[in-house]
Design a protein around this motif. Structure first.
Motif, PDB file in Angstrom:
ATOM      1  N   LEU A 117       0.782  -1.163  -0.097  1.00  0.00           N
ATOM      2  CA  LEU A 117      -0.073   0.011   0.219  1.00  0.00           C
ATOM      3  C   LEU A 117       0.693   1.121   0.062  1.00  0.00           C
ATOM      4  O   LEU A 117       0.570   2.318  -0.548  1.00  0.00           O
ATOM      5  CB  LEU A 117      -0.972  -0.126   1.256  1.00  0.00           C
ATOM      6  N   THR A 219      -9.117  12.519   6.118  1.00  0.00           N
ATOM      7  CA  THR A 219      -9.133  12.838   4.626  1.00  0.00           C
ATOM      8  C   THR A 219      -8.320  11.710   3.892  1.00  0.00           C
ATOM      9  O   THR A 219      -8.680  10.976   2.859  1.00  0.00           O
ATOM     10  CB  THR A 219      -8.902  13.949   3.932  1.00  0.00           C
ATOM     11  N   LEU A 392     -15.051  -1.638   2.029  1.00  0.00           N
ATOM     12  CA  LEU A 392     -14.004  -1.322   0.951  1.00  0.00           C
ATOM     13  C   LEU A 392     -12.546  -2.091   1.109  1.00  0.00           C
ATOM     14  O   LEU A 392     -12.264  -1.819   2.405  1.00  0.00           O
ATOM     15  CB  LEU A 392     -14.042   0.183   0.982  1.00  0.00           C
ATOM     16  N   HIS A 393     -11.906  -2.563   0.515  1.00  0.00           N
ATOM     17  CA  HIS A 393     -10.588  -2.996   0.497  1.00  0.00           C
ATOM     18  C   HIS A 393     -10.425  -4.156   1.110  1.00  0.00           C
ATOM     19  O   HIS A 393     -10.076  -5.168   0.486  1.00  0.00           O
ATOM     20  CB  HIS A 393      -9.765  -1.910   1.050  1.00  0.00           C
ATOM     21  N   THR A 405      -1.943  -3.726  -2.253  1.00  0.00           N
ATOM     22  CA  THR A 405      -2.790  -3.357  -3.128  1.00  0.00           C
ATOM     23  C   THR A 405      -2.298  -3.973  -4.444  1.00  0.00           C
ATOM     24  O   THR A 405      -1.296  -4.885  -4.371  1.00  0.00           O
ATOM     25  CB  THR A 405      -2.871  -1.854  -3.499  1.00  0.00           C
ATOM     26  N   THR A 406      -2.659  -3.808  -5.563  1.00  0.00           N
ATOM     27  CA  THR A 406      -2.161  -4.230  -6.739  1.00  0.00           C
ATOM     28  C   THR A 406      -1.615  -3.195  -7.851  1.00  0.00           C
ATOM     29  O   THR A 406      -2.207  -2.122  -7.694  1.00  0.00           O
ATOM     30  CB  THR A 406      -2.998  -5.300  -7.486  1.00  0.00           C
ATOM     31  N   TYR A 408      -1.090  -3.039 -12.111  1.00  0.00           N
ATOM     32  CA  TYR A 408      -1.291  -3.792 -13.447  1.00  0.00           C
ATOM     33  C   TYR A 408       0.145  -3.595 -14.280  1.00  0.00           C
ATOM     34  O   TYR A 408       0.644  -2.456 -14.126  1.00  0.00           O
ATOM     35  CB  TYR A 408      -2.227  -3.396 -14.472  1.00  0.00           C
TER      36      TYR A 408
ATOM     37  N   VAL B 201     -20.452   3.339  -0.524  1.00  0.00           N
ATOM     38  CA  VAL B 201     -19.189   3.913  -1.206  1.00  0.00           C
ATOM     39  C   VAL B 201     -19.658   5.062  -2.004  1.00  0.00           C
ATOM     40  O   VAL B 201     -20.682   5.003  -2.570  1.00  0.00           O
ATOM     41  CB  VAL B 201     -18.507   3.026  -1.973  1.00  0.00           C
ATOM     42  N   VAL B 215     -13.503  13.785  -1.712  1.00  0.00           N
ATOM     43  CA  VAL B 215     -12.593  13.241  -0.695  1.00  0.00           C
ATOM     44  C   VAL B 215     -12.393  13.913   0.375  1.00  0.00           C
ATOM     45  O   VAL B 215     -12.256  13.089   1.717  1.00  0.00           O
ATOM     46  CB  VAL B 215     -11.273  13.097  -1.599  1.00  0.00           C
ATOM     47  N   PRO B 221     -16.882   6.146   2.825  1.00  0.00           N
ATOM     48  CA  PRO B 221     -15.746   5.661   1.936  1.00  0.00           C
ATOM     49  C   PRO B 221     -16.023   6.210   0.522  1.00  0.00           C
ATOM     50  O   PRO B 221     -16.990   6.004   0.043  1.00  0.00           O
ATOM     51  CB  PRO B 221     -15.556   4.421   1.980  1.00  0.00           C
ATOM     52  N   VAL B 222     -14.669   6.730  -0.068  1.00  0.00           N
ATOM     53  CA  VAL B 222     -14.603   7.163  -1.438  1.00  0.00           C
ATOM     54  C   VAL B 222     -13.841   6.283  -2.353  1.00  0.00           C
ATOM     55  O   VAL B 222     -12.672   5.999  -2.056  1.00  0.00           O
ATOM     56  CB  VAL B 222     -14.299   8.681  -1.382  1.00  0.00           C
ATOM     57  N   ILE B 223     -14.160   6.275  -3.631  1.00  0.00           N
ATOM     58  CA  ILE B 223     -13.144   5.535  -4.594  1.00  0.00           C
ATOM     59  C   ILE B 223     -13.044   7.001  -5.381  1.00  0.00           C
ATOM     60  O   ILE B 223     -13.856   7.490  -6.041  1.00  0.00           O
ATOM     61  CB  ILE B 223     -13.794   4.690  -5.398  1.00  0.00           C
ATOM     62  N   GLN B 390      -6.609   5.591  -6.545  1.00  0.00           N
ATOM     63  CA  GLN B 390      -5.984   5.341  -5.303  1.00  0.00           C
ATOM     64  C   GLN B 390      -5.690   4.036  -5.094  1.00  0.00           C
ATOM     65  O   GLN B 390      -5.831   3.158  -5.710  1.00  0.00           O
ATOM     66  CB  GLN B 390      -7.230   5.672  -4.073  1.00  0.00           C
ATOM     67  N   LEU B 392      -6.521   1.939  -2.181  1.00  0.00           N
ATOM     68  CA  LEU B 392      -7.461   1.238  -1.426  1.00  0.00           C
ATOM     69  C   LEU B 392      -8.438   0.621  -2.262  1.00  0.00           C
ATOM     70  O   LEU B 392      -9.119   1.348  -3.175  1.00  0.00           O
ATOM     71  CB  LEU B 392      -7.854   2.045  -0.014  1.00  0.00           C
ATOM     72  N   HIS B 393      -8.742  -0.748  -2.210  1.00  0.00           N
ATOM     73  CA  HIS B 393     -10.099  -1.320  -2.957  1.00  0.00           C
ATOM     74  C   HIS B 393      -9.850  -1.670  -4.293  1.00  0.00           C
ATOM     75  O   HIS B 393      -9.874  -2.893  -4.561  1.00  0.00           O
ATOM     76  CB  HIS B 393     -11.404  -0.587  -2.385  1.00  0.00           C
ATOM     77  N   ARG B 395      -7.884  -0.438  -7.948  1.00  0.00           N
ATOM     78  CA  ARG B 395      -6.748   0.490  -8.606  1.00  0.00           C
ATOM     79  C   ARG B 395      -6.916   0.142  -9.985  1.00  0.00           C
ATOM     80  O   ARG B 395      -6.740  -0.796 -10.480  1.00  0.00           O
ATOM     81  CB  ARG B 395      -5.661   0.197  -7.895  1.00  0.00           C
TER      82      ARG B 395
END
Lengths: 418, 418
Positions: A117, A219, A392-393, A405-406, A408, B201, B215, B221-223, B390, B392-393, B395
């Protein structure tokens, strides 16, 4: 001292460390964990002497016995911390794993790679072992960590950090891999909550007040490790012996934790037979029963339950009980009152078991097992940094994989988009 | 009208719908998508007439041509929306997938099952097709959606919603599956951002200002679907032809989107040979070059780059250029200025390619391909609701899987924790 500046500088140091840690080889990370373990054992006396200062200060201000117990270190607890580090070193490194890889019609080869992360902020309260456990899981998963412990453990934490940081640096990891906020002013937390771009995620660990405050004011993205208002539903087709064992385990094996059972639902057709025997046992074990009107009729000495009793996480020897008319009513009750942590059905009926698993929404949904299993260790993750109750997550026990996290990665050969 | 009450009631309706949608069978969800598609085509005239009201209002207040174009619907665009619905119906249902399943030493069988997030709030701006695309992806992934579109498209959106909601209800989905906030008062967004427990979300889609505001102010929670300051690094060992094609594609194929290239890094050993030819082509294509001092020396008519030029997402025919001394310097530059969206290296050198993939941290890291491929459709996800920047969750491109979470389902046989 300018607190904002102080915390921000630490976070900048963390971010630089995170860059290097993100592709640090597994052997170096493991070596650091083993050095940290050795250093804890070698500096036991120093850590215990500093811990003593915290304990004496806590006693002076009349801190509760339970809190002092959480604060206290001894020979055995330091040994446990050292062993946890060795164990973390033995876990598989999650970083670099290619979760999947495929080819597109353009002949691009796309892989989803597990990466850290980045910088994880942990805001926690009394227990000094969190300092070591959290640092270990973060380093193993390639993350830099900023630790902000409670003021009641400040001397213990400062001592532990001094010892493990030295080991970390000696092993070749960047100095910012573990940062510690050694000012206990509340303002440090306020600053951390606004450091978007420097801190990637905050994980508050502690009481409901702390967690609520971080969720509401940060935030920076937060992973909520929340409360567990866990239910066990005894179906019409329950095996009573399994039900009794599971309920007693879920309620009593460790009542003050989030995966302990707080509320019992019983199908009306079996309530008359099941509840009196169970409640007698629970009362012999000092559990207070707060029951609905039907429960009050069937069982003697029941405290009448009010609506809030069904919504409450007692974390104590209190159990709310409700008799329900059907599986549907049980599911609806759970939907209304659950904190979506861990929910269980006790049944021998295949269809009811499958329906419960499908329709109940929680981090962990059980058939014929105790809710107490919701735990990183029990799930086989080799440790955990908390149990997420958000969606989430990460959801449920958070082990090493949940601290990643990942990204690509795309292998091309000159492709452009048409 | 009490806005807080109005939005909260909608969200409660969504939450009830989400409960049913979460285990709704795939056929019913697909049927709803196909009905929505049919309804759009059948009500084309009505939607176009309402869209006309929005366009006229926009023209009256002197809205820019680009914005009016985004707002405008026509026969073809409605057909495209209808086709997107059919396509979404044809995608595999992500819900219910068991991602993995294992057995613990206690003989518990633990499975990780994909489930919907619950209620997704989408806050978006001008384009009315988002109304349909977002609703389709949410429904297919078993989520209820609360849509809050911009005031400039209010008549178009209201018309579309009326048409597709009717189709949804007719197909047997709960009425709260798609909720629409038909008040454009900014306060509705403020209320949505605080509805923890009802909205799971929030996904803001639009300009940087909107995203930043959500944000910073949301406790839900926000993406974050963010900005892309995407780099292409031309290595010492680059194939110049591939490099040129990729740069021209990444910069020019669609300059105003987040995966377009904004900044070019070139290794010093090839800058003299590569840059003049490339820059000539770019200038012929009306791209303004803002270059470092070395670039200024090598290429004529270069605007001197200031530091901010390297940090900026131009979304325009402007490119910042820097000559770097090494791969390390390129990686450090990207670390400093990147928004971690999409980054590319052009090289024939195996080790440099692998190092770039490993050390650069972004949602998508490319070797020898255009950054323009960072897209749900191009990645093979069959559509996307945005590109997350982000960690989290989710990407990168967010398809159906990224609109889900998981729950652990545990099959026991009476196990209790020791």
């Amino acid at each position: 001292m300018d607190i904002k500046n102080y915390v921000t500088e630490k976070a900048k140091n963390s971010k630089l460390a995170a860059k290097k840690l993100s592709y640090m080889d597994t052997n170096t990370k493991n070596k650091a964990l083993l050095e940290m373990s050795k250093a804890l054992l070698e500096n036991k006396d120093y850590i215990l002497s500093q811990n003593k200062i915290d304990i004496e200060a806590a006693e002076k201000i009349g801190t509760s016995k339970a809190l002092i117990d959480r604060l206290t270190l001894d020979d055995k607890r330091i040994n446990n911390m050292a062993e946890a580090l060795i164990k973390t070193a033995s876990l598989q490194d999650p970083i670099g794993e290619i979760i999947k890889m495929w080819k597109t019609p353009d002949e691009l080869q796309i892989g989803q790679m597990r990466v850290p992360l980045g910088v994880i902020g942990i805001i926690y309260e009394a227990r000094p072992n969190v300092t070591v456990d959290a640092a270990a899981l973060c380093i193993k998963s390639g993350n830099a960590v900023i630790l902000r412990g409670g003021k009641e453990a400040i001397n213990s934490n400062t001592a532990i950090i001094r010892v493990i940081r030295e080991a970390v640096i000696k092993s070749g990891l960047p100095s910012g891999s573990i940062e510690f906020i050694d000012i206990t002013d509340r303002e440090t937390v306020n600053v951390m909550m606004k450091l978007n771009g420097l801190i990637d995620v905050l994980i508050p660990r502690g009481g409901a007040g702390l967690i609520k405050s971080v969720v509401e004011n940060s935030t920076v993205p937060v992973i909520e490790t929340g409360t567990g208002n866990c239910h066990v539903y005894v179906d019409k087709y329950a095996d009573f012996e399994k039900a009794e064992n599971i309920i007693i385990n879920a309620k009593l094996q460790r009542p003050a934790v989030c995966n302990a059972m707080e509320s019992l639902l019983v199908h009306k057709d079996v309530a008359d037979e099941f509840l009196p025997r169970l409640c007698k046992k629970l009362k012999d074990l000092n559990v207070e029963i707060r029951g609905c009107s039907v429960t009050q009729r069937i069982v003697s000495d029941v405290v009448p339950a009010v609506d809030e009793d069904y919504a409450k996480e007692f974390l104590d020897l209190i159990l709310s009980v409700k008799v329900v008319g059907s599986l549907d009513e049980a599911i609806d009750h759970i939907f209304k009152y659950s904190t979506n942590h861990s929910e269980a059905i006790i049944t021998e009926n295949y269809t009811n078991a499958q329906r419960f698993l499908k329709e109940v929404d929680a981090a962990a949904v059980y058939v014929n097992a105790s809710t107490r299993f919701t735990d990183g260790e029990q799930f086989g993750f080799g440790g955990e940094i908390g149990i997420s109750t958000q969606k989430l997550h990460a959801r449920g026990p958070m082990g090493l994989n949940q601290l990643t996290t990942t990204k690509y990665i795309i292998y091309g050969d000159g492709q452009v988009r048409k």
